[in-house]
Design a protein around this motif. Structure first.
Motif, PDB file in Angstrom:
ATOM      1  N   SER A 255       0.827  -1.205   0.000  1.00 40.87           N
ATOM      2  CA  SER A 255       0.000   0.000   0.000  1.00 40.87           C
ATOM      3  C   SER A 255       0.862   1.256   0.000  1.00 40.87           C
ATOM      4  N   ASP A 256       0.219   2.394  -0.341  1.00 43.36           N
ATOM      5  CA  ASP A 256       0.976   3.638  -0.452  1.00 43.36           C
ATOM      6  C   ASP A 256       0.841   4.533   0.777  1.00 43.36           C
ATOM      7  N   MET A 257      -0.077   4.200   1.705  1.00 43.10           N
ATOM      8  CA  MET A 257      -0.271   5.045   2.882  1.00 43.10           C
ATOM      9  C   MET A 257      -0.382   4.187   4.125  1.00 43.10           C
ATOM     10  N   GLY A 258       0.090   4.715   5.235  1.00 40.48           N
ATOM     11  CA  GLY A 258       0.093   3.973   6.478  1.00 40.48           C
ATOM     12  C   GLY A 258      -1.286   3.554   6.941  1.00 40.48           C
ATOM     13  N   SER A 259      -2.328   4.380   6.648  1.00 41.13           N
ATOM     14  CA  SER A 259      -3.673   4.058   7.108  1.00 41.13           C
ATOM     15  C   SER A 259      -4.188   2.765   6.495  1.00 41.13           C
ATOM     16  N   LEU A 260      -3.771   2.468   5.255  1.00 45.50           N
ATOM     17  CA  LEU A 260      -4.222   1.253   4.596  1.00 45.50           C
ATOM     18  C   LEU A 260      -3.621   0.002   5.226  1.00 45.50           C
ATOM     19  N   SER A 261      -2.480   0.169   5.911  1.00 45.24           N
ATOM     20  CA  SER A 261      -1.837  -0.990   6.540  1.00 45.24           C
ATOM     21  C   SER A 261      -2.668  -1.569   7.663  1.00 45.24           C
ATOM     22  N   LEU A 262      -3.609  -0.769   8.217  1.00 46.25           N
ATOM     23  CA  LEU A 262      -4.472  -1.262   9.290  1.00 46.25           C
ATOM     24  C   LEU A 262      -5.420  -2.344   8.790  1.00 46.25           C
ATOM     25  N   PHE A 263      -5.704  -2.357   7.478  1.00 48.77           N
ATOM     26  CA  PHE A 263      -6.627  -3.341   6.935  1.00 48.77           C
ATOM     27  C   PHE A 263      -6.132  -4.757   7.164  1.00 48.77           C
ATOM     28  N   ALA A 264      -4.834  -4.974   7.102  1.00 48.46           N
ATOM     29  CA  ALA A 264      -4.276  -6.319   7.251  1.00 48.46           C
ATOM     30  C   ALA A 264      -4.644  -6.912   8.604  1.00 48.46           C
ATOM     31  N   ASN A 265      -4.449  -6.120   9.679  1.00 46.62           N
ATOM     32  CA  ASN A 265      -4.782  -6.618  11.020  1.00 46.62           C
ATOM     33  C   ASN A 265      -6.278  -6.858  11.171  1.00 46.62           C
ATOM     34  N   LEU A 266      -7.098  -5.941  10.644  1.00 47.03           N
ATOM     35  CA  LEU A 266      -8.556  -6.083  10.762  1.00 47.03           C
ATOM     36  C   LEU A 266      -9.053  -7.335  10.038  1.00 47.03           C
ATOM     37  N   ILE A 267      -8.503  -7.593   8.866  1.00 42.52           N
ATOM     38  CA  ILE A 267      -8.934  -8.765   8.088  1.00 42.52           C
ATOM     39  C   ILE A 267      -8.529 -10.049   8.793  1.00 42.52           C
ATOM     40  N   GLN A 268      -7.325 -10.074   9.373  1.00 42.50           N
ATOM     41  CA  GLN A 268      -6.885 -11.274  10.091  1.00 42.50           C
ATOM     42  C   GLN A 268      -7.754 -11.535  11.313  1.00 42.50           C
ATOM     43  N   GLU A 269      -8.199 -10.459  11.994  1.00 41.24           N
ATOM     44  CA  GLU A 269      -9.028 -10.625  13.185  1.00 41.24           C
ATOM     45  C   GLU A 269     -10.427 -11.127  12.845  1.00 41.24           C
ATOM     46  N   LYS A 270     -10.985 -10.669  11.726  1.00 44.29           N
ATOM     47  CA  LYS A 270     -12.369 -10.971  11.408  1.00 44.29           C
ATOM     48  C   LYS A 270     -12.551 -12.178  10.489  1.00 44.29           C
ATOM     49  N   THR A 271     -11.476 -12.606   9.846  1.00 44.04           N
ATOM     50  CA  THR A 271     -11.587 -13.730   8.897  1.00 44.04           C
ATOM     51  C   THR A 271     -10.476 -14.736   9.165  1.00 44.04           C
ATOM     52  N   ASN A 272     -10.459 -15.806   8.362  1.00 44.22           N
ATOM     53  CA  ASN A 272      -9.424 -16.835   8.460  1.00 44.22           C
ATOM     54  C   ASN A 272      -8.256 -16.574   7.508  1.00 44.22           C
ATOM     55  N   HIS A 273      -8.304 -15.467   6.810  1.00 42.40           N
ATOM     56  CA  HIS A 273      -7.242 -15.166   5.843  1.00 42.40           C
ATOM     57  C   HIS A 273      -5.980 -14.678   6.551  1.00 42.40           C
ATOM     58  N   GLN A 274      -4.820 -15.185   6.065  1.00 43.92           N
ATOM     59  CA  GLN A 274      -3.534 -14.702   6.534  1.00 43.92           C
ATOM     60  C   GLN A 274      -3.106 -13.539   5.644  1.00 43.92           C
ATOM     61  N   VAL A 275      -2.907 -12.366   6.244  1.00 41.33           N
ATOM     62  CA  VAL A 275      -2.619 -11.159   5.473  1.00 41.33           C
ATOM     63  C   VAL A 275      -1.449 -10.411   6.108  1.00 41.33           C
ATOM     64  N   ARG A 276      -0.549  -9.895   5.257  1.00 38.86           N
ATOM     65  CA  ARG A 276       0.531  -9.027   5.712  1.00 38.86           C
ATOM     66  C   ARG A 276       0.500  -7.757   4.862  1.00 38.86           C
ATOM     67  N   ASN A 277       0.987  -6.665   5.433  1.00 41.38           N
ATOM     68  CA  ASN A 277       1.034  -5.396   4.706  1.00 41.38           C
ATOM     69  C   ASN A 277       2.437  -4.820   4.755  1.00 41.38           C
ATOM     70  N   ILE A 278       2.851  -4.233   3.628  1.00 40.72           N
ATOM     71  CA  ILE A 278       4.142  -3.551   3.574  1.00 40.72           C
ATOM     72  C   ILE A 278       3.959  -2.261   2.779  1.00 40.72           C
ATOM     73  N   SER A 279       4.545  -1.187   3.258  1.00 40.62           N
ATOM     74  CA  SER A 279       4.417   0.104   2.578  1.00 40.62           C
ATOM     75  C   SER A 279       5.670   0.940   2.873  1.00 40.62           C
ATOM     76  N   PRO A 280       5.977   1.967   2.091  1.00 38.42           N
ATOM     77  CA  PRO A 280       5.248   2.406   0.893  1.00 38.42           C
ATOM     78  C   PRO A 280       5.569   1.522  -0.302  1.00 38.42           C
ATOM     79  N   ILE A 281       4.632   1.414  -1.209  1.00 36.76           N
ATOM     80  CA  ILE A 281       4.784   0.575  -2.393  1.00 36.76           C
ATOM     81  C   ILE A 281       5.662   1.264  -3.431  1.00 36.76           C
TER      82      ILE A 281
END
Length: 824
Positions: free
Chosen positions: A637-663
């Motif tokens: 992602s290009d902004m720090g705020s979008l990196s929060l999505f990774a943690n939220l998705i992992q908490e609410k679903t079974n998907h394993q997600v990581r975020n790295i920025s800036p792209i």
């Protein structure tokens, strides 16, 4: 499209089957029947019989009397044995058996490399490069071998020397001089006097004139080991030998003329930091020998048996080696490569010998506890990462393997892939099931071959448009593959389609040059991959009806593994999702990366600045659910705020997600490439990108990350030239072009330019430049840019002693013209 006649198809099929029979790679071993040909080619039996009789009258096939009558190809037999002159080519089975026991023709020249472990495996491309360098007219090309300690650089040089003699490039008595520069690193004056010789009185103790090893190596090969220890002054003195065939002894004023010398050099170091640039440009061929742990497991097994055989011979007693010992030696890491493995096996045998108290009446048993302690520790550490290929090999071994101390006279007592003498010994051992082991080994090698071929496909640039593909692939092959896939209603991955086209195109060239590749037919491929095998059967059958050459049945194994790799790749890949605020930013970056890698793997989402967070989150989550196939998703992602999505998705679903920025585009390119490797995991990919890209801002490096990654990628498929050297030269060329044209230089342009031009340099060195239709009209449309690019490449031409034709320059002009037209 030209079609072969029915008689030609039968003739080619019979020739191919006869070759397979003589090599033991097909079930037919005494002739091919009419019904067998009829079934395989889908031609009625009566028509097959009719055409065979025509070929028999033309003396293109022989008949083997009996019921049924069998046939063999005269051309295939003549390449192996001396056929007797007969008015009627009819043989009995007894006559044929006697003929097949006759040795090869006296004038057949044995290839010394056939004795090398890995010649047809992991070292195949290396050996092909070195052979081409040795035979390059008029005197061959100087060679630099690089690689870790113990990989076999010195051994490789001895094979090169024997190959040069076998091909008549060197005379039988030609010298082969070895000189280790590290032996005299503390005394450069002595080193140069040994290399070049000295005049009487040149220094204290020089009581007479003496020639050096340069003179001794005249008309032969001079092997300079540890060449990075050569002082700059000695490198400069070698310039004259390489460039002008002249040299001066120490203390001499007038130069001496010397005959041609082929220089082969070896190093374990980074040549750019240890050797002068003016020196390395005189070494056009740079080859890296892989570490033992990077080679095929079957080859490591060959070495294990070879070294055990040597110890058995030295001790004078047979060895009973536990299966667990072989498994541990196959699995553990060998930091010093072959030298380390040989020492570890020697220590193991010594420990087992001590248990016998020096009594050799019984066979010596070697158990797991006899292994060195560091080997045992490494085995337990690496056990959980053990490759599937190693597991397959181990599963075929007896619980105890007997290794004889006396050379076996019966080659059937050990697997076929070890019957060729390696070094000075022939391994001799027993396994539970020779046929089963061979089948499995052949399948493993086909798997590795397909895996390496499939990974090479990813490196091709912009081959998704048919008009570009057909510049590389024969149009008839392209049409035949596309037609076949359409008629069979097959929706294959784009890379698999490209790989199939490339392979069939290469196969056509090999068949016409009578250099047909061999892949052993195995029953296990049908059992392990039934769907892919059935698909390969259908593809081969339809292609044989469309193309103007015959695809042999042996290709089924490779085609099956190629289809399996496509399926495996899709199953194991990590999802890649690029997020960016603004119009067409993320999607444009993904388009560039996917175009470069010829894939559709990177997915981009462009997020409007005024869009609500809930709506963005839902859009991201829906995309992740679509692209996650069980191995997780990496968000860039290009902004720090979008990196929060990774943690939220992992908490609410079974998907394993990581975020790295800036792209960035290089980061996205590397992420997409690595995510599709079978061994990739989400955490390893995340940590690798974080280390390589984000740490750069803290710790500057002499090479930028994008350069280093391009070097690593180019090293996988460049044959001769050093990727680091060519990228350094090309960077200067690119800067000259962009400065002169007053255009910006960015990562997208740089990646395309580097990969295309490095391959171009090598193509021209191999005298295989690409054609370009109507190049003169193209030059007239782009005169200024064409002239700038032609002038900017002068230094490249001087560095590599080449002349870049206008047809190749036209493609480079296209890169700039297309790139900036798209940007505008």
């Amino acid at each position: 499209m030209r079609q072969f006649s029915r008689k030609d198809r039968i003739k080619m099929f019979l020739e191919e089957e006869t070759k397979g029979s003589l090599n033991g790679s097909v079930e037919q071993n005494s002739g091919i029947s009419t019904s067998y040909i009829s079934k395989k080619l889908d031609i009625t039996r009566s028509n097959v019989s009719k055409e065979l009789n025509k070929l028999f009258r033309e003396k293109q096939v022989i008949k083997i009397s009996g019921k049924p009558v069998l046939y063999l190809s005269v051309n295939a037999l003549a390449s192996k044995i001396n056929l007797p002159q007969k008015n009627n080519f009819i043989f009995t089975q007894e006559e044929l058996s006697k003929l097949l026991t006759v040795k090869k023709k006296d004038n057949a020249i044995e290839d010394p490399f056939e004795k090398m472990i890995g010649y047809q495996g992991s070292l195949k491309s290396v050996v092909e490069q070195l052979k081409a360098a040795i035979l390059y007219l008029p005197y061959g090309m100087n060679i630099l071998l690089s690689g870790s300690t113990g990989v076999g650089k010195t051994t490789m040089v001895s094979y090169l020397y024997n190959f040069a003699i076998s091909k008549g490039f060197l005379k039988k008595n030609a010298p082969m001089i070895t000189f280790n520069c590290a032996d005299y690193v503390d005394n450069p004056q002595l080193l140069m006097s040994l290399l070049f010789g000295y005049e009487k009185g040149a220094f204290t103790g020089a009581n007479s004139t003496k020639e050096g090893i340069i003179k001794q190596a005249e008309h032969g090969i001079l092997f300079l080991d540890e060449v990075h220890r050569l002082p700059p002054q000695a490198q400069e003195m070698l310039f004259q030998v390489i460039d002008n065939q002249t040299y001066r002894r120490l203390g001499q004023v007038t130069p001496n003329t010397i005959g041609h010398i082929l220089f082969v050099m070896a190093t374990t170091e980074d040549i750019s930091s240890a050797l002068l640039r003016t020196f390395t440009r005189r070494i056009p061929v740079s080859v890296n020998l892989p570490d033992l742990d990077d080679r095929f497991p079957t080859e490591k097994l060959d070495y294990i048996y070879l070294f055990f055989k040597a110890e058995a011979k030295q001790i004078g007693s047979s060895l009973l080696v536990d299966k667990s010992v072989i498994e541990a030696l196959l699995t553990y890491k060998t930091p010093s490569n072959l030298g380390q493995l040989k020492v570890d096996i020697k220590l193991t045998c010594a420990k087992a010998y001590m248990k016998e108290n020096g009594v050799l009446e019984n066979k010596i048993s070697i158990t797991f506890n006899d292994l060195p302690e560091k080997t045992i520790k490494s085995y337990f550490k690496e056990k959980k990462y053990q490759e599937v290929l190693i597991q397959d090999l181990v599963s075929q071994l007896n619980e105890t393997i007997e290794i004889d101390s006396i050379k076996s006279n019966n080659p059937e007592s050990y697997p076929n892939y070890l019957t060729t003498p390696n070094a000075t010994l022939e391994p001799s051992f027993k396994v539970s099931s020779k046929k089963e082991y061979l089948h499995n080994t052949g399948l493993n090698e086909a798997y590795v071959a397909a895996k390496g071929f499939y990974q090479q496909i990813d490196a091709f640039e912009e081959l998704d448009r048919s008009q570009t593909i057909t510049k590389i692939i024969n149009y008839s092959v392209y049409t035949a593959v596309k037609t076949t896939l359409t008629e069979l209603q097959l929706n294959l991955h784009k890379n698999t389609i490209l790989g199939l086209m490339l392979h069939i195109n290469t196969l056509k060239n090999r068949i016409y040059s009578k250099n047909i590749p061999k892949y052993p037919q195995t029953t296990s491929v049908k059992q392990q991959y039934p769907q892919e095998y059935t698909l390969a059967l259908d593809i081969r059958k339809r292609l044989n009806q469309l193309i103007d050459f015959y695809i042999p049945e042996g290709e089924l194994t490779f085609l099956t593994m190629l289809l399996h790799m496509s399926k495996e790749k899709n199953q194991k890949s990590i999802g890649i999702l690029a997020l960016s605020h603004g119009d067409n930013i993320a999607s444009s970056m993904c388009e560039v990366v996917n175009s470069f890698l010829n894939s559709t793997h990177a997915i981009g989402i462009d997020l409007p600045l005024d869009e609500g967070t809930d709506k963005i989150f839902k859009k991201v989550l829906n995309t992740i659910e679509r692209i996650d196939n069980g191995h997780g998703v990496l968000i860039l992602s290009d902004m720090g705020s979008l990196s929060l999505f990774a943690n939220l998705i992992q908490e609410k679903t079974n998907h394993q997600v990581r975020n790295i920025s800036p792209i960035s585009t290089p980061m996205l390119l590397e992420a997409t490439r690595k995510s599709q490797l079978p061994s990739a995991t989400l955490d390893n990919l995340f940590n690798s990108l974080k280390s390589d890209f984000l740490m750069e801002k803290i710790t500057p490096k002499s090479f930028s990350f994008s350069n280093q990654k391009m070097i690593d990628s180019l090293g996988q498929f460049l044959l001769f030239i050093d990727p680091k050297k060519v990228i350094s030269s090309l960077q200067k060329t690119l800067t000259r072009i962009t400065n002169h044209q007053k255009i910006p230089e960015n990562d997208d342009l740089k990646i395309k330019f580097m990969f295309h031009c490095s391959n171009m340099v090598e193509r021209i060195m191999l005298k295989k430049p690409l054609p370009y239709n109507n190049v003169q009209k193209f030059k007239q449309r782009n005169p200024e840019l064409f002239k700038t690019i032609k002038c900017s490449f002068k230094e490249i031409e001087n560095d590599y002693f080449i002349e870049i034709p206008d047809t190749e320059l036209a493609y480079i002009v296209e890169i700039f013209d297309t790139h900036y037209s798209l940007n505008q």
